[in-house]
Design a protein around this motif. Structure first.
Motif, PDB file in Angstrom:
ATOM      1  N   LYS A  11       0.630  -1.135   0.073  1.00  0.00           N
ATOM      2  CA  LYS A  11       0.152  -0.029  -0.080  1.00  0.00           C
ATOM      3  C   LYS A  11       0.895   1.423   0.134  1.00  0.00           C
ATOM      4  CE  LYS A  11      -4.145   1.734   2.345  1.00  0.00           C
ATOM      5  NZ  LYS A  11      -3.745   3.031   1.920  1.00  0.00           N
ATOM      6  N   HIS A  12       0.343   2.168  -0.720  1.00  0.00           N
ATOM      7  CA  HIS A  12       1.349   3.421  -0.841  1.00  0.00           C
ATOM      8  C   HIS A  12       1.508   3.951   0.427  1.00  0.00           C
ATOM      9  CE1 HIS A  12       2.843   3.983  -4.912  1.00  0.00           C
ATOM     10  NE2 HIS A  12       1.457   3.723  -5.375  1.00  0.00           N
ATOM     11  N   PHE A  13       2.512   4.801   0.517  1.00  0.00           N
ATOM     12  CA  PHE A  13       3.039   5.351   2.086  1.00  0.00           C
ATOM     13  C   PHE A  13       1.798   6.552   2.146  1.00  0.00           C
ATOM     14  CE2 PHE A  13       7.047   3.710   0.598  1.00  0.00           C
ATOM     15  CZ  PHE A  13       6.906   2.642   1.413  1.00  0.00           C
ATOM     16  N   GLU A  14       1.400   6.778   3.116  1.00  0.00           N
ATOM     17  CA  GLU A  14       0.515   8.116   3.742  1.00  0.00           C
ATOM     18  C   GLU A  14       1.245   8.610   4.970  1.00  0.00           C
ATOM     19  OE1 GLU A  14      -3.471   6.984   4.186  1.00  0.00           O
ATOM     20  OE2 GLU A  14      -3.815   6.327   1.970  1.00  0.00           O
ATOM     21  N   GLY A  15       2.030   9.668   4.866  1.00  0.00           N
ATOM     22  CA  GLY A  15       2.730   9.993   6.077  1.00  0.00           C
ATOM     23  C   GLY A  15       4.066   8.979   6.050  1.00  0.00           C
ATOM     24  N   PHE A  16       4.355   8.681   7.519  1.00  0.00           N
ATOM     25  CA  PHE A  16       5.658   7.787   7.747  1.00  0.00           C
ATOM     26  C   PHE A  16       5.352   6.431   7.409  1.00  0.00           C
ATOM     27  CE2 PHE A  16       9.489   6.980   9.436  1.00  0.00           C
ATOM     28  CZ  PHE A  16      10.218   8.129   9.469  1.00  0.00           C
ATOM     29  N   PRO A  17       6.407   5.851   6.494  1.00  0.00           N
ATOM     30  CA  PRO A  17       6.085   4.290   6.125  1.00  0.00           C
ATOM     31  C   PRO A  17       5.848   3.496   7.333  1.00  0.00           C
ATOM     32  CG  PRO A  17       7.840   5.323   4.859  1.00  0.00           C
ATOM     33  CD  PRO A  17       7.497   6.196   5.930  1.00  0.00           C
ATOM     34  N   GLN A  18       5.095   2.388   7.305  1.00  0.00           N
ATOM     35  CA  GLN A  18       4.781   1.509   8.343  1.00  0.00           C
ATOM     36  C   GLN A  18       5.159   0.081   7.855  1.00  0.00           C
ATOM     37  OE1 GLN A  18       3.701   2.672  11.501  1.00  0.00           O
ATOM     38  NE2 GLN A  18       3.567   4.676  10.548  1.00  0.00           N
ATOM     39  N   ASN A  19       5.150  -0.726   8.654  1.00  0.00           N
ATOM     40  CA  ASN A  19       5.649  -2.391   8.300  1.00  0.00           C
ATOM     41  C   ASN A  19       4.391  -2.924   7.483  1.00  0.00           C
ATOM     42  OD1 ASN A  19       8.161  -2.931   9.310  1.00  0.00           O
ATOM     43  ND2 ASN A  19       7.356  -3.024  11.448  1.00  0.00           N
ATOM     44  N   SER A  20       3.120  -2.499   7.805  1.00  0.00           N
ATOM     45  CA  SER A  20       1.950  -2.784   6.905  1.00  0.00           C
ATOM     46  C   SER A  20       2.016  -2.253   5.538  1.00  0.00           C
ATOM     47  CB  SER A  20       0.765  -2.121   7.717  1.00  0.00           C
ATOM     48  OG  SER A  20       0.693  -0.874   7.876  1.00  0.00           O
ATOM     49  N   ASN A  21       2.755  -1.342   5.436  1.00  0.00           N
ATOM     50  CA  ASN A  21       2.879  -1.079   3.765  1.00  0.00           C
ATOM     51  C   ASN A  21       3.514  -1.909   2.758  1.00  0.00           C
ATOM     52  OD1 ASN A  21       3.337   2.090   5.235  1.00  0.00           O
ATOM     53  ND2 ASN A  21       1.873   1.909   3.584  1.00  0.00           N
ATOM     54  N   PHE A  22       4.146  -3.010   3.499  1.00  0.00           N
ATOM     55  CA  PHE A  22       4.993  -3.893   2.704  1.00  0.00           C
ATOM     56  C   PHE A  22       4.399  -5.413   3.073  1.00  0.00           C
ATOM     57  CE2 PHE A  22       7.593  -0.656   4.391  1.00  0.00           C
ATOM     58  CZ  PHE A  22       8.549  -0.234   3.068  1.00  0.00           C
ATOM     59  N   ASP A  23       4.583  -6.150   1.974  1.00  0.00           N
ATOM     60  CA  ASP A  23       4.374  -7.595   1.925  1.00  0.00           C
ATOM     61  C   ASP A  23       5.356  -8.210   1.417  1.00  0.00           C
ATOM     62  OD1 ASP A  23       2.576  -9.572   2.578  1.00  0.00           O
ATOM     63  OD2 ASP A  23       1.306  -9.404   0.951  1.00  0.00           O
ATOM     64  N   LEU A  24       5.765  -9.497   2.284  1.00  0.00           N
ATOM     65  CA  LEU A  24       7.016 -10.506   1.627  1.00  0.00           C
ATOM     66  C   LEU A  24       6.351 -11.438   0.748  1.00  0.00           C
ATOM     67  CD1 LEU A  24       9.989 -11.249   1.902  1.00  0.00           C
ATOM     68  CD2 LEU A  24       9.294 -12.457   3.913  1.00  0.00           C
ATOM     69  N   LYS A  25       6.856 -11.685  -0.365  1.00  0.00           N
ATOM     70  CA  LYS A  25       6.288 -12.701  -1.561  1.00  0.00           C
ATOM     71  C   LYS A  25       7.466 -13.725  -1.837  1.00  0.00           C
ATOM     72  CE  LYS A  25       2.322 -10.496  -2.593  1.00  0.00           C
ATOM     73  NZ  LYS A  25       0.954 -10.974  -2.596  1.00  0.00           N
ATOM     74  N   LYS A  26       6.816 -14.922  -2.335  1.00  0.00           N
ATOM     75  CA  LYS A  26       7.830 -15.680  -2.984  1.00  0.00           C
ATOM     76  C   LYS A  26       7.619 -15.863  -4.380  1.00  0.00           C
ATOM     77  CE  LYS A  26       8.789 -18.443   1.258  1.00  0.00           C
ATOM     78  NZ  LYS A  26       8.545 -20.018   1.692  1.00  0.00           N
ATOM     79  N   ILE A  27       8.814 -15.967  -5.326  1.00  0.00           N
ATOM     80  CA  ILE A  27       8.677 -15.850  -6.548  1.00  0.00           C
ATOM     81  C   ILE A  27       9.463 -17.191  -7.120  1.00  0.00           C
ATOM     82  CG2 ILE A  27       9.106 -14.601  -8.780  1.00  0.00           C
ATOM     83  CD1 ILE A  27       8.942 -12.187  -6.936  1.00  0.00           C
ATOM     84  N   GLU A  28       8.749 -17.897  -7.912  1.00  0.00           N
ATOM     85  CA  GLU A  28       9.523 -18.934  -8.789  1.00  0.00           C
ATOM     86  C   GLU A  28      10.517 -18.578  -9.968  1.00  0.00           C
ATOM     87  OE1 GLU A  28       9.975 -22.038  -7.311  1.00  0.00           O
ATOM     88  OE2 GLU A  28       8.581 -22.039  -5.706  1.00  0.00           O
ATOM     89  N   LEU A  29      11.674 -18.767 -10.014  1.00  0.00           N
ATOM     90  CA  LEU A  29      12.295 -18.252 -11.012  1.00  0.00           C
ATOM     91  C   LEU A  29      12.388 -19.435 -12.029  1.00  0.00           C
ATOM     92  CD1 LEU A  29      15.137 -16.284  -9.270  1.00  0.00           C
ATOM     93  CD2 LEU A  29      12.988 -15.455 -10.158  1.00  0.00           C
ATOM     94  N   PRO A  30      12.086 -19.164 -13.395  1.00  0.00           N
ATOM     95  CA  PRO A  30      12.526 -20.007 -14.368  1.00  0.00           C
ATOM     96  C   PRO A  30      13.931 -20.423 -14.682  1.00  0.00           C
ATOM     97  CG  PRO A  30      12.089 -18.000 -15.505  1.00  0.00           C
ATOM     98  CD  PRO A  30      12.108 -17.743 -14.098  1.00  0.00           C
ATOM     99  N   ASN A  31      14.267 -21.692 -15.321  1.00  0.00           N
ATOM    100  CA  ASN A  31      15.671 -21.905 -15.759  1.00  0.00           C
ATOM    101  C   ASN A  31      15.981 -20.850 -16.634  1.00  0.00           C
ATOM    102  OD1 ASN A  31      15.394 -24.518 -14.101  1.00  0.00           O
ATOM    103  ND2 ASN A  31      14.209 -25.385 -15.732  1.00  0.00           N
ATOM    104  N   LEU A  32      17.547 -21.018 -16.830  1.00  0.00           N
ATOM    105  CA  LEU A  32      18.174 -19.730 -17.397  1.00  0.00           C
ATOM    106  C   LEU A  32      18.037 -20.109 -18.859  1.00  0.00           C
ATOM    107  CD1 LEU A  32      21.402 -19.060 -15.244  1.00  0.00           C
ATOM    108  CD2 LEU A  32      19.295 -17.846 -15.202  1.00  0.00           C
ATOM    109  N   LYS A  33      18.127 -19.192 -19.619  1.00  0.00           N
ATOM    110  CA  LYS A  33      18.098 -19.436 -21.020  1.00  0.00           C
ATOM    111  C   LYS A  33      19.744 -18.912 -21.505  1.00  0.00           C
ATOM    112  CE  LYS A  33      13.456 -17.940 -21.657  1.00  0.00           C
ATOM    113  NZ  LYS A  33      12.720 -16.533 -21.820  1.00  0.00           N
ATOM    114  N   ASP A  34      20.085 -19.177 -22.745  1.00  0.00           N
ATOM    115  CA  ASP A  34      21.422 -18.770 -23.165  1.00  0.00           C
ATOM    116  C   ASP A  34      21.293 -17.218 -22.828  1.00  0.00           C
ATOM    117  OD1 ASP A  34      21.996 -21.356 -23.566  1.00  0.00           O
ATOM    118  OD2 ASP A  34      21.573 -21.243 -25.825  1.00  0.00           O
ATOM    119  N   GLY A  35      22.427 -16.751 -22.455  1.00  0.00           N
ATOM    120  CA  GLY A  35      22.829 -15.179 -22.267  1.00  0.00           C
ATOM    121  C   GLY A  35      22.276 -14.809 -21.022  1.00  0.00           C
ATOM    122  N   GLU A  36      21.590 -15.487 -20.159  1.00  0.00           N
ATOM    123  CA  GLU A  36      21.251 -15.088 -18.880  1.00  0.00           C
ATOM    124  C   GLU A  36      22.219 -15.774 -17.735  1.00  0.00           C
ATOM    125  OE1 GLU A  36      16.462 -14.554 -19.543  1.00  0.00           O
ATOM    126  OE2 GLU A  36      17.296 -16.531 -18.849  1.00  0.00           O
TER     127      GLU A  36
END
Length: 329
Positions: A11-36
């Protein structure tokens, strides 16, 4: 398959940032392609600019913006070897995939004895901000008097030291007695705690009765309004940040600057360090050399643990850090 963790702006900050403005996510990364290549963040930066930039550039749900020092853990790109360290601008995440175009390798001359996290601080964006701000915007000259606020922070502490290297008198202010002691240890000629002085105007006048040739402003607001009246004729003001304004829900009503600007024929210029991206190598090489030689000292405020990114960010905005605020994964 690698699972990355990332902090998103819930959620965008209103006044001073709070912990509740953030969320911890998990992201599955794909296998590497050539050049990556696959990279793992080792150090992440928290900086004041993230507060206003998030409002301007981010949508809710986006990964929080920011830079990191990352290690290459897998490579299908011949230009990058596993085990090398780079600076990337990929936000608050533990792992990410890159094609290499957005990465900056740490200089080959980087000593093993030097923390690689300095590539996010004294030998990184904050140090370069101080370097180009003083040389190109303030155009400081030997014998001049330089004023810097937020002087114990990542940018300000380098500004003061570079001004001393350049033969200037340096006045700095910070928000605690410990920070003032640190500034004196760094070689600042005058330093004071702006929170405890009875009059900011008097404190600035006492520190330099003749006024100031250069003012490197990281704070804005009331401080800048008072300081501008103590500039010498033809003085130069570099506006780097305005941390005193970032968390206001209602905009402050500032003083009018036109009269001192006219009568003293001042130059005031805002700047963003990316203007000198074409000279980045020059700046990094010079700053690294001075750190190795002991001319440029550093202090890092290190928070351990990726899960503590929001806490480190909020603490930095509150001024809890001495020197550069870093998160070590």
């Amino acid at each position: 398959m690698v699972t990355a963790k990332a902090w998103v702006l819930k959620k965008h900050f209103e006044g001073f940032p709070q912990n509740s403005n953030f969320d911890l996510k998990k992201i599955e990364l794909p296998n590497l392609k050539d050049g990556e290549l696959l990279l793992e963040s080792v150090f992440l930066s928290v900086d004041p600019y993230m507060r206003p930039y998030s409002q301007r550039d981010m949508k809710e749900g986006d990964i929080m913006i920011g830079t990191q020092v990352a290690r290459i853990v897998e490579s299908k790109n011949p230009a990058f070897t596993v085990g090398s360290f780079v600076v990337a601008n990929r936000g608050w995440r533990t792992h990410f995939i890159s094609d290499g175009k957005d990465l900056q390798l740490l200089p080959s001359s980087w000593p093993e004895s030097l923390p690689r996290s300095l590539a996010l601080g004294t030998v990184g964006m904050p140090g370069l901000t101080a370097y180009f701000g003083l040389l190109e915007v303030c155009k400081m000259k030997p014998g001049e008097t330089v004023l810097v606020n937020a002087a114990a922070g990542a940018v300000g502490s380098v500004v003061g030291q570079l001004a001393k290297i350049g033969g200037c008198k340096v006045v700095g202010c910070a928000g605690s007695d410990d920070k003032v002691a640190y500034l004196k240890k760094l070689g600042f000629d005058e330093a004071f705690n702006y929170k405890t002085v009875t009059s900011l105007d008097e404190a600035l006048r006492k520190a330099s009765p003749d006024g100031y040739d250069c003012f490197f402003d990281n704070v804005g607001g009331e401080f800048a309004s008072i300081a501008i009246n103590q500039m010498k004729k033809y003085g130069r003001i570099a506006i780097c940040g305005a941390i005193s304004l970032y968390n206001d829900s209602v905009p402050q009503k500032g003083a009018y600057v036109q009269v001192p600007m006219i009568f003293k024929e001042l130059q005031m210029e805002g700047f963003i360090v990316s203007r000198w991206n074409n000279r980045r190598e020059e700046g990094v090489k010079t700053l690294l050399k001075w750190v190795v030689e002991g001319k440029l000292k550093y202090h890092e405020h290190v928070t351990k643990g990726f899960e503590n990114m929001p806490m480190a960010f909020i603490g930095m905005l509150k001024g809890e850090n001495l020197g550069k605020a870093i998160v070590r994964v």
